[in-house]
Structure formats: structure tokens, C-alpha cells
Design a protein around this motif. Sequence first.
Motif, short mmCIF file in Angstrom:
data_model
loop_
_atom_site.label_atom_id
_atom_site.label_comp_id
_atom_site.label_asym_id
_atom_site.label_seq_id
_atom_site.Cartn_x
_atom_site.Cartn_y
_atom_site.Cartn_z
N VAL C 406 0.83 -1.20 0.00
CA VAL C 406 0.00 0.00 0.00
C VAL C 406 0.86 1.25 0.00
O VAL C 406 0.64 2.19 -0.75
CB VAL C 406 -0.96 0.00 1.22
CG1 VAL C 406 -1.61 1.36 1.39
CG2 VAL C 406 -2.00 -1.09 1.05
N THR C 409 2.60 1.57 -3.43
CA THR C 409 1.66 1.87 -4.50
C THR C 409 1.12 3.29 -4.35
O THR C 409 0.97 4.01 -5.35
CB THR C 409 0.49 0.87 -4.47
OG1 THR C 409 1.03 -0.44 -4.38
CG2 THR C 409 -0.36 0.98 -5.72
N ALA C 410 0.84 3.69 -3.12
CA ALA C 410 0.31 5.04 -2.90
C ALA C 410 1.32 6.07 -3.41
O ALA C 410 0.95 7.05 -4.05
CB ALA C 410 0.03 5.25 -1.41
N LYS C 415 -1.07 9.15 -4.39
CA LYS C 415 -2.31 9.27 -3.62
C LYS C 415 -1.98 9.13 -2.15
O LYS C 415 -0.94 8.58 -1.79
CB LYS C 415 -3.29 8.15 -4.01
CG LYS C 415 -3.89 8.31 -5.39
CD LYS C 415 -4.84 7.16 -5.69
CE LYS C 415 -5.40 7.31 -7.11
NZ LYS C 415 -6.22 6.16 -7.49
N ILE C 417 -3.02 7.27 1.05
CA ILE C 417 -3.84 6.12 1.41
C ILE C 417 -3.43 5.58 2.78
O ILE C 417 -2.24 5.45 3.07
CB ILE C 417 -3.72 4.99 0.36
CG1 ILE C 417 -4.23 5.50 -0.99
CG2 ILE C 417 -4.49 3.76 0.80
CD1 ILE C 417 -3.93 4.59 -2.16
N LEU C 419 -3.91 2.42 5.42
CA LEU C 419 -4.38 1.03 5.49
C LEU C 419 -4.73 0.67 6.93
O LEU C 419 -3.94 0.88 7.84
CB LEU C 419 -3.30 0.08 4.97
CG LEU C 419 -3.64 -1.40 5.03
CD1 LEU C 419 -4.75 -1.76 4.08
CD2 LEU C 419 -2.42 -2.26 4.76
N ARG C 445 -4.46 -3.62 -5.03
CA ARG C 445 -3.94 -2.69 -6.04
C ARG C 445 -5.09 -2.07 -6.83
O ARG C 445 -5.10 -0.87 -7.09
CB ARG C 445 -3.02 -3.43 -7.01
CG ARG C 445 -1.61 -3.60 -6.50
CD ARG C 445 -0.80 -4.35 -7.55
NE ARG C 445 0.49 -4.75 -7.05
CZ ARG C 445 1.56 -3.97 -7.07
NH1 ARG C 445 1.48 -2.73 -7.53
NH2 ARG C 445 2.71 -4.38 -6.61
N MET C 448 -6.79 0.59 -4.88
CA MET C 448 -6.00 1.81 -4.80
C MET C 448 -5.97 2.54 -6.13
O MET C 448 -6.01 3.76 -6.21
CB MET C 448 -4.58 1.49 -4.33
CG MET C 448 -4.52 1.08 -2.88
SD MET C 448 -2.84 1.02 -2.29
CE MET C 448 -2.26 -0.38 -3.16
N ASP C 449 -5.91 1.76 -7.17
CA ASP C 449 -5.77 2.32 -8.51
C ASP C 449 -7.11 2.89 -9.00
O ASP C 449 -7.21 4.04 -9.38
CB ASP C 449 -5.28 1.21 -9.45
CG ASP C 449 -4.67 1.78 -10.71
OD1 ASP C 449 -4.52 3.02 -10.77
OD2 ASP C 449 -4.34 1.00 -11.62
N LEU C 452 -9.89 4.23 -4.94
CA LEU C 452 -9.58 5.44 -4.20
C LEU C 452 -9.18 6.56 -5.16
O LEU C 452 -8.39 6.37 -6.07
CB LEU C 452 -8.48 5.16 -3.19
CG LEU C 452 -8.92 4.21 -2.06
CD1 LEU C 452 -7.71 3.68 -1.29
CD2 LEU C 452 -9.88 4.91 -1.11
N LEU C 469 -8.34 2.47 3.35
CA LEU C 469 -8.39 1.12 2.82
C LEU C 469 -8.40 0.19 4.03
O LEU C 469 -7.62 0.39 4.96
CB LEU C 469 -7.14 0.87 1.97
CG LEU C 469 -7.08 -0.38 1.14
CD1 LEU C 469 -8.21 -0.42 0.13
CD2 LEU C 469 -5.74 -0.45 0.40
N ASP C 486 -12.79 -0.10 0.66
CA ASP C 486 -12.22 1.23 0.52
C ASP C 486 -13.34 2.26 0.54
O ASP C 486 -14.52 1.92 0.38
CB ASP C 486 -11.42 1.33 -0.79
CG ASP C 486 -12.28 1.15 -2.02
OD1 ASP C 486 -13.17 2.01 -2.25
OD2 ASP C 486 -12.08 0.16 -2.77
#
Lengths: 113, 120, 727
Positions: C406, C409-410, C415, C417, C419, C445, C448-449, C452, C469, C486
Motif C-alpha cells: 500500500v 503503491t500510494a 495518492k 492512502i 491502510l 492494487r 487503490m488504482d 480510491l 483502505l 475502501d
Amino acid sequence: MPEIKVVQKRNNTTEVTISGELTIYEAQSFFTEHIQPLTIQQQLNLKLAKLTEVDTAGIQVLIMLLNKAQELTASIRIISLSVAIKDYCELFQLHHYFTVTKDKVKSNSGENP
Amino acid sequence: MSKTILIVDDSASIRQVVTITLKGAGFEVIEATNGKEGIAKLDGTKVHLIISDVNMPIMGGIDMVKEIKQLPKYKFTPVIMLTTEASEEMKQQGKAIGAKAWMVKPFKPEQMLQAVNMLT
Amino acid sequence: MSLDAALETFYAEAKEHLESMEHILLQLDEGEYNDETLNDIFRSAHTIKGSAGIFALEHIVEFTHVIENVLDRARENEITIETKLVNLLFQCRDHIQALVKTSSEEFNDNISLQESGANLLTQLSPWINEQEPSSTQNEAEEKLPAINQENLTQQKCWHISLRLSSDCLKNGMDPISFITFLSGLGEIKHIETITDNFPSINNYDAETLYFAYEISLSTDADLATIENTFMFVQDDSDITILSPEATVDDYLALIDALPEDNQRLRDVFIKCGSLTEQTLAQAHKNKEEIEALNSKSQRDEVPPQPKALLETLKNSDLQQQKSTNERKSNKQIRIDSDRLDNLINLIGELVINQQRIDLLASTSKNPDLLEAVDDFEGFTEQIRDAALKLRMVQIGGIFQRFKRVVRDTAQELNKEIELHIEGAETELDRLMVEKLGDPLTHIIRNAMDHGLEPVEQRVSVGKQSTGQLKLAAYHEAGHVVIAISDDGKGIDIEVIRRKAIEKNIISAEMKLTDNELFHLIFHPGFSTASTVTNLSGRGVGMDVVKRNVESLQGSIEINSTLGKGSEFKIRLPLTLAIIDGFHVQSQDTHFIIPQTTITECIDLTSHQHIEGRHCIDLRGEMIPFLNISEIFMLNGQPNQKMPNKKSIPREELVIVQFGNDIAGIAVDRLYGEIQTVVKPLGPIFNSLKGIGGSTLLGNGDIAFILDIPQLIEMAINRDLSHRHLAN
């Protein structure tokens, strides 16, 4: 505990036989019980053939004994040495402390009771 | 007669390596995973050297050595403390109870063997 | 026992430490840390380095050493924990992980790994302590003047002056060991045991070391090796080692520094051969000339800081470490997972045998035997449960991994995010946990992609800027549910419908429930994102996620509210090894339906068959159903229509439910509950839909375990296609 046999002879000789193990585990009590109170006459004869194990603490006790004799101006004769002491002296080149005094061996041992 | 060494460490890999190395060099090895077990495993056996980790669960190395040194039989048994991080304070604490030899991990098996040879 | 086995242990330990490092880095990233946390991560790096060193895994030691150094500085507050550093440490942790997976030989051939390591170290340089112990020895050699070579005895002769700690003997360290060791390095030319320090007899303590030593050692060994001999005593001892290149003045300075009488020492040194009368005389002559150099070389002759050998680390809180250790000491043992699997297999056999005995006993009608067998069955069940528990692990371990996913990726998506993890202590069969990683990663993923929104967008619709998330696990009706939710924009059903029609998955006229529409995203090739980002465009689609979950006898359920967020619920059985099954028969073949999926059994013939659809009306609800003999072509006549042959008096319908979906399975005969040991089917059955495994019945017959999620899906699809056709 190492065994010590002390014979006070009439000819002003103190004969000390030490056998067994003389290591740090025994050194302190051996010293206070036997070496400190030891009466040394004019002549100290040391028989160390049966000293099976010795370490630096043990050697130091023996040297302390020699020092004590020296302070009392007694003359020292080493009658016999065990392999353990010889090995130690070999490693530390301490032969000048521990060498069998050959000339007197016979006469002294002959006086043994 | 081969000499006996007690190794106390909670890390199985360290214990295994030390044991393999020492056995390879002809030593007898007793293993324990923490201080309490170490004391229990001594059980009057003549031990020539104790190698112990400091940080261990249940009973750490320092506490163990403190107890072992109370036993007349092991009063003068040399101790190597193994540690990943030896704080001066911890070391002083260890030294005060007679654990003078400290070895910092990582060490190579040869170094360990060398150290053991230095103390036995 | 071999070193290989020890190495295995090392890998297992390293893995644990790397996990713990990651866990702590995440805490650092969130600013949630204290001294203990920093100590812990330092210790992890240190232990990895330590153990790697023992196995001569130099590539690991070298890199990890630097990380350890940085972490050490961090816990000493010499450097501050800043985002840039944490990011870098994450990468370094991963690099260590890569190194651990690489053998020394592989590493030497792996240029890219070497380069990435070097690159990381370069980036790390602002935080690296500059004061790494430098090679004092080399400097010493450089500075030493090559004068007075004639002072030396012919060979490389070192002089060692030992004033060992007086407690040395008490601590079990007899000089015998050191001298023996030295004699192994070369030849002891001379050793003088100095007895000058003996006290009077009344002050004598037999456990104190009074001896002092002056040693002349001829050896090719270097300073470090000689020094090493005294590594355990040097802290409390005065040890001076003079190199073969030492000058007369070095010796004179040493003599001055030693406590014994100078003349006496001069004699001893001459005895050692370290000094001669001649050189002493010459020294006096040269004194002025070499004075300047003298002080310099004297300094260099002092053994380089013992600190270089015995690492000194500062205040660490003993108390804290102790409590950490106590926490970890839950008397755990490590077992090879193969052994555990083997045990569970054996218990499976035991269960089957117990059923066989049960069967035999029931035909004997011997009441005592029946009672004994009954007890036996009870114990067998207990053993089964206990054994299965052994293989249960907390799901927290895998959840932990996602904190990292997370976070990374964020950052990648720019972004914000957060968790949240719930129910990390929920237990699941280890085998399943291992297989859950990929599907969970994909769903997360995706959330998040696509779920969010970017910060600006969130703020503009009045949501908090940080996307929320949640990863939760809990028990529900004999299953474990893993929910990924989410608070993003939710799934737009209309978009799905349009897309599905566009891709010819459904026809424009079809009326589908929301649930059915959501499920379309699991259709192979379906993608809602109009632009494929590099995150979700990584080849696997949601169809793969679904397949993965189904291979674990699990199902996925989707709930979503447009603008509010989505929730994916993965429902899994507790274990795959042994299940409570329901034994049924169709034609001559036996089947097992997992008990947990069954809601009720009804008489098929007594319920209304809906016209034009493969459905029955159950208390007003449309339930699609399948006939097992039809699906698996048991009588070789797949198209045979119901009602069935007359020889079978009635058809039973087992109503099964998985998640939100319900379907009926028509069989010929119901037997009842049975403990079922799941045996996987061979790979040739992989393409066979609807069967999850097989088992042996007590009478030796084989029964197939029905894969309920797959069958329900088949039932729904068949009904769907009926409707499709009808429309």
C-alpha cells in the motif's frame, strides 16, 4: 585438593612433597592451609614428581613457597619434578626456577625415614 | 580426553555452527537454548569453557553466568559471551561477574575455534 | 547434522528478521516508533549480518554492515528518521532479501545485483558514519622510518610486553592458553616471566596473577593476528606489541612506561634479543635526530584501539530487551512443514480407517463394539482437529505484507492512502495463506488504482484527503472471510453494463441484478479502467483472482455503493485438508458436498420447475439448479431431461449457498454427514469443472468432492444463458 606431606628432619631440613592437582580451584585454600603456616628450616627439599596437574595459579603458589624459603634464607633443593611442571617450564622458559638439583638428590633422599 | 564446552544460544543456526565447528575440532559439546537450560545441563559435568549468548529468552547469559559462577565447580570456568550488540554497560556488568571474553557476532567458525583454543 | 542444515536455519531466521524489519520500517514511516523499535530493527540487521558472517556469506555481510551502521546511528539519535531515509531503507531491506536469496557464487556473477547494491550505498552515503575504523596499521607502516633496521634480529621478530589483568586467572583465562597460542603463530624466541610483582606472603592472593611477561616472537603473522591472541583480555590488560620495524626509542619508551625497574627491563629486553647493548648505545647517539619521529611512531605502536576488534556499543536498555525476549519465549518449536503435512496426511488415513471400522462394526451389530467404535470416532475427530490446528497460522503475517504494498503503491500513484488492519489474529490453514498473496495483492492494487480517488478529487467531494483502505479478517459460519474495503468512488454498475454489452458478454436487453453485474468484472477479459495504468495492467485480471480464490474452495463477493466505496469479500474454508462433508449419490457415483455450504435438502419433485429457466421456485425464490448426473454425464446421456429414470424413486435437491449465491444440486440419494479427507485430483483433472478433489469412503469406494462455488456459478450461468436465449 592436592596432597602435601611435610617432614621436618633433624638435620635442619624441611622436606615437602606435593602430589595431585594444584590449580586455581585449589590454590587459595592450599596456600592458606599449608604454605602460609609452613615452617621451613635451613634447607627446603621439594619433591614434586607426583604433581599431576598444574596451572599458572599453581606455579605461582610454588614460586611463593620458594620466595618464602628465600626470605628465610633457606637453601632450596628441588628433588623431583613431574611432567606437568616440566611442560609448564618448557612453555614459559622457567627452568631457572624449577630444575632438579641433581648433586644433592641422592644424599637427601637417602635420609628419608 | 576431549574437552567439554557448553554452548548456550537461542539462535539455532548459531548453535549449530558452533557445535559443528567445535565437534570437528574434537571437543565435546553440550547445547542449551537459554540460561536456565544451560544451568540445568551443566549438572556437575566438568566443563572447560562456556560459550553463551547475552540476549536470550527466559534467562539471559549474564544471569546464567552469575549463577554458574556461584557453583564452586565452575567458579573459574572461562566464559565467552556472544553478542550482537555489546553495550559498554552490559559488558561491564558481565565483566563484574567474571564474563571477560566477549565475541561480537558475526564471527567466522575459524574465529570461534581460535577463541576457544585461546581459552582451553 | 551438517552445515547445510545450519544454513537452512539461517535462511529461516533471516526471513523472520526481514519481515520484522519491514514491519518496523512501516512504523518508522508512520512516525510510530520509539527507542525500542529502533533497537529492534538494528538488532535484526545485526543478527542477519552476524549469522551471515558465520556462514561466510560475505556479500550479505558487506552490505548489511552498512545498513546496520546507519540503523545504529539512528538509534543513537545521530541521524534523524526522515522520509527519504525510510524510503531508502525499504529498498535496502529488499536488497538484503535479494542477497539472502543469492549464493556467493551467484552474487559474483550477478552484475546487476552488485550494481544495485552499490547504488543504494551511494544514496545512503549522507547517513553513513564517516568514522569507520581506518586501517591504522597501514598508516603505522607508512609513517615508520626504515632506520635502525640493524637493530632487529634477523627474522621478523616482534616484541610483546604483557601486563595481563590481575583477574585473568579468576576469569578462567590462564596465560598458558595465550602463550601456547602464540607459539602456534611462530617461534617464541624468548619469554621472560617477570616475578617482580609478587607481594609479601601475608598479602598474597593465590587467585591473582602476579606474573608479567616479555616475549620475543618470531613470526610472519601480522599485527592483527598477534593482537587477536589477547582479544579477551586486552580491555583490562596492558599489552604492547612492538613490530619488527620498531625503533630503539620505541623500546626505550616502552621501558619507561612499564612499571618495573628500567635497568631490570633493559636486561630482560636484551635477553629477549629485542635490544642489544650496541643498539642501545647507538640509540643514545641518534637520539636527537630521531626525536621528532619517535613520538609519532610511539603512538603508532600502541595497539590500534581495541574497539576495532571488540565492538563497543552504547547504552541499550537491558530491561526493555528482556521484556521483548520474554514475549518471544512462548516455548515455541520450529517444525519442518513437510513433517506437519505428512502428519495431517496420516491423520487423513486414520479418519478413513476409522470410517471403515465404523462400517464393519455397524454390520456386526455388536453393541459393545459399536460403543467402542463410537468412542474411537470421537477421539479421531479430536486428533484431526488438533492436528489441523497445528497448521493454522494467523493471517496477520500476510496482512503485514500489504502495508508495504500500500505504501509503495500510494507513492507510485501519488495518492494518500491509509491502510487499516482488523482481525490479524484470525487463523487460517498455512497452505491457504500462502496462496492468498496474489489475489489479495490484486484486489488491493485495484482498490487503490481504480477505487480510491486522488487527493484533489476526494477533497472536492467532501471526503477526507487520505483514502481509507481496510483489510479485515473474521470468522463467519465455518468460513474465514477476508474483506477488502475502501471509501473510494465505488463501482459504477452502468459502466460495467455498458462495457459488458460492448464486449458482447451480455446482451443489451438482459435484466441483471446488481450482484450479477458486479460479478461481470470477474469475466475473463473484462476491464473497467478506460486507461490501463501500469499497476492494474500487469497481465492478470480479476478473472485470475477469482480462479485463485476458487482453487482454495473460496468465493468472492462484491458490494459497492457509487461514490461511497467498495468491498470485496473473500470467503474461504478453514482448511483444505479434512472437511465435514455430506455424502450423496448420483447414479452409481458417490459425491461429497462440503457441509458448510448446505442450507437444506428438499424433494425436487415437490417443487415447481420454472418454465423456460433452469430454476425451481423455493418459497417464492428462484433457485437455479443442476443435475449432477447431467453435468458429469454419468449415464452417458447428457441431454436426458428430467424427471429421471423410474428406477430412482425420487430426486433430492441439495440447496447450497456460497456467499450471496444460492443454487440447488440434484442427486439421487442422500447418505448423511461424513468426515472427508480431501485428496487432490491429479493435474489431468484440472480442466474438470465442479470437482475439487476426491476421497476414500469407509467401504473403499471413491467419492468426488464437489466444488460448490464452481457448481453454483455453472448453475447461474446456465440459467443466465437460458434467459439470454429466451430474450
